[in-house]
Design an enzyme around this catalytic site. Structure first.
Site, short mmCIF file in Angstrom:
data_model
loop_
_atom_site.label_atom_id
_atom_site.label_comp_id
_atom_site.label_asym_id
_atom_site.label_seq_id
_atom_site.Cartn_x
_atom_site.Cartn_y
_atom_site.Cartn_z
N GLY A 13 0.84 -1.20 0.00
CA GLY A 13 0.00 0.00 0.00
C GLY A 13 0.88 1.25 0.00
O GLY A 13 1.77 1.38 0.83
N ARG A 74 1.39 -5.31 -5.59
CA ARG A 74 1.63 -6.54 -4.82
C ARG A 74 1.85 -7.63 -5.86
O ARG A 74 1.16 -7.67 -6.87
CB ARG A 74 0.44 -6.82 -3.91
CG ARG A 74 0.26 -5.71 -2.85
CD ARG A 74 -0.86 -6.04 -1.88
NE ARG A 74 -0.92 -5.06 -0.79
CZ ARG A 74 -1.71 -3.99 -0.77
NH1 ARG A 74 -2.51 -3.76 -1.78
NH2 ARG A 74 -1.72 -3.16 0.25
N ASP A 105 4.96 -4.62 6.00
CA ASP A 105 5.41 -5.94 6.48
C ASP A 105 5.41 -6.98 5.36
O ASP A 105 6.33 -7.80 5.25
CB ASP A 105 4.57 -6.40 7.68
CG ASP A 105 3.07 -6.42 7.38
OD1 ASP A 105 2.31 -6.92 8.21
OD2 ASP A 105 2.68 -5.92 6.30
N THR A 128 4.31 2.72 5.15
CA THR A 128 2.91 2.26 5.27
C THR A 128 2.20 3.19 6.24
O THR A 128 2.80 3.65 7.22
CB THR A 128 2.81 0.81 5.80
OG1 THR A 128 1.43 0.53 6.10
CG2 THR A 128 3.64 0.59 7.05
N ASP A 130 -0.07 2.29 8.21
CA ASP A 130 -0.60 1.50 9.34
C ASP A 130 0.19 1.63 10.63
O ASP A 130 -0.33 1.34 11.70
CB ASP A 130 -0.64 0.01 8.96
CG ASP A 130 -1.59 -0.24 7.81
OD1 ASP A 130 -1.68 -1.39 7.35
OD2 ASP A 130 -2.26 0.70 7.37
N ASP A 132 2.41 -0.34 11.78
CA ASP A 132 2.29 -1.66 12.44
C ASP A 132 3.59 -2.46 12.42
O ASP A 132 3.57 -3.68 12.43
CB ASP A 132 1.17 -2.48 11.76
CG ASP A 132 1.45 -2.67 10.28
OD1 ASP A 132 0.74 -3.47 9.64
OD2 ASP A 132 2.38 -2.02 9.76
N ARG A 174 -5.53 -1.85 8.40
CA ARG A 174 -5.54 -3.30 8.16
C ARG A 174 -5.87 -4.01 9.47
O ARG A 174 -7.03 -4.07 9.83
CB ARG A 174 -4.23 -3.82 7.60
CG ARG A 174 -4.42 -5.21 6.96
CD ARG A 174 -3.12 -5.93 6.78
NE ARG A 174 -2.15 -5.14 6.03
CZ ARG A 174 -2.10 -5.10 4.70
NH1 ARG A 174 -2.96 -5.80 4.01
NH2 ARG A 174 -1.20 -4.39 4.08
O1 F6P Z 1 -1.40 -1.31 4.43
C1 F6P Z 1 -1.93 -0.09 4.06
C2 F6P Z 1 -3.40 -0.23 3.75
O2 F6P Z 1 -3.92 1.01 3.41
C3 F6P Z 1 -4.22 -0.81 4.90
O3 F6P Z 1 -4.48 0.16 5.91
C4 F6P Z 1 -5.45 -1.26 4.17
O4 F6P Z 1 -6.17 -2.25 4.86
C5 F6P Z 1 -4.84 -1.83 2.89
O5 F6P Z 1 -3.62 -1.13 2.66
C6 F6P Z 1 -5.74 -1.66 1.68
O6 F6P Z 1 -5.09 -2.33 0.61
P1 F6P Z 1 -5.50 -2.01 -0.92
O7 F6P Z 1 -4.88 -0.71 -1.28
O8 F6P Z 1 -4.92 -3.16 -1.68
O9 F6P Z 1 -6.98 -1.94 -0.94
#
Ligand code: F6P
Length: 326
Positions: A13, A74, A105, A128, A130, A132, A174
């Site tokens: 992300g 990803r 992570d 990120t 998050d 985390d 997340r």
């Molecule tokens: O890890 C960052 C994040 O924004 C999380 O907070 C969220 O759950 C996830 O990515 C969303 O992923 P995507 O952009 O693939 O929807």
């Protein structure tokens, strides 16, 4: 190992500050007279050979730009040994000596596997929203996301007050509650629901009843997307509505706006410090580590610890939010 060429990629992300960190990596390479290459679209770009030379001109005008000029993705293919072999072949083709991964992570896990399989130097910069990861008080983009969420909920509060409404606002993270807890305190939430502290439906109802009996005609409940009080924020709001039929209840999911925006001053300075540290660590022979900031100092943490350690919820913040809830 004599490092003469470093590659950098952004993965997972995206987050505000990634571009600022990228700029610092490129400039620090130039400062040390070593080459830098940018890999587009994360590990998938490494497999597809989307690799280009970066110099100080390439990173002009991005210090204040959210997102990532290298794009992010990803990669399922990188989860396979064949995919990683393709990636390593491109590393060798370009005579790249080390890799800087700006991501979360999941990206660091991929980087660690790659490092172990090919004995290839890797350094992680925690990008990120998050927050985390263990080994840093702040991941890149977290401070910017907090301010984005705070400003968004301040606006929601205006209309909640005007219409005597109860709002459930879902925020990202997340499976971590850092954004919810800190933004909830900052905007004076009636309750903050995070995955780390399951207060349960009963306590939520009691808290909302108490605020109504105290004369509050509008409230905000901040819900982390990983919270498990309800199946999801909509189902949770419906269950509360059944208990308060005369309370108009609305749901607002902030979503991906939390990932964008110009990085705050804090995130820009942090990103610059981390970018410098990442390059200098590789030149000093430090591998398989994550750059972090702890008590204001830039530090290195083994990647496996950064991933497995997870970042704990601050108990003092929990106590503060409890006191503010009276
Ligand atoms: O890890 C960052 C994040 O924004 C999380 O907070 C969220 O759950 C996830 O990515 C969303 O992923 P995507 O952009 O693939 O929807």
């Amino acid at each position: 190992m004599n490092i003469k060429k470093i590659a950098v990629l952004t993965s997972g992300g995206d987050s505000p500050g990634m571009n600022t960190a990228l700029r610092a990596v490129v400039r620090t390479c130039a400062y040390n007279k070593i080459e830098c290459m940018g890999i587009s679209r994360g590990f998938q770009g490494l497999i597809n050979n989307e690799i280009k030379v970066l110099n100080t001109r390439s990173v002009r005008g991005i210090i204040n730009r959210g997102g990532t000029m290298l794009y992010s993705a990803r990669s399922k293919e990188f989860l396979t040994k064949e995919g990683r072999i393709k990636a390593y072949e491109n590393i060798k083709k370009h005579n790249i000596d080390a890799l800087i991964i700006i991501g979360g992570d999941g990206s660091f896990t991929g980087g660690m596997i790659f490092q172990n399989e090919f004995n290839f130097p890797v350094i992680g910069i925690p990008g990120t929203i998050d927050n985390d990861l263990f080994g840093t008080s702040h991941t890149l983009g977290y401070d910017t996301a907090l301010n984005t969420v705070m400003e968004a909920i301040d606006k929601i509060r205006d209309t909640a007050i005007s219409h005597d409404r109860l709002f459930f606002v879902e925020v990202m993270g997340r499976d971590a509650g850092h954004i919810a807890l800190n933004s909830g305190i900052a905007i004076g939430a009636q309750e903050i629901l995070i995955p780390e502290e399951n207060i349960g439906m009963e306590e939520l109802i009691i808290s909302l009843k108490k605020s109504k009996e105290a004369g509050k005609t509008s409230s905000i409940v901040v819900v982390a997307e990983g919270d498990k009080t309800g199946k999801n924020v909509f189902e949770l709001a419906k269950r509360v509505e059944d208990k308060f039929p005369d309370y108009e209840i609305k749901v607002s999911v902030l979503g991906h706006m939390q990932r964008g925006g110009s990085p705050t001053c804090f995130d820009r300075v942090l990103a610059t410090r981390m970018g410098v540290k990442a390059v200098e660590s590789l030149l000093a022979g430090e591998y398989s580590k994550m750059v972090g900031v702890q008590h204001g100092e830039i530090t290195l943490t083994p990647l496996d610890l950064a991933i497995k350690g997870k970042s704990k919820i601050n108990s003092e913040l929990l106590r503060v939010s409890e006191i503010m809830n009276t």
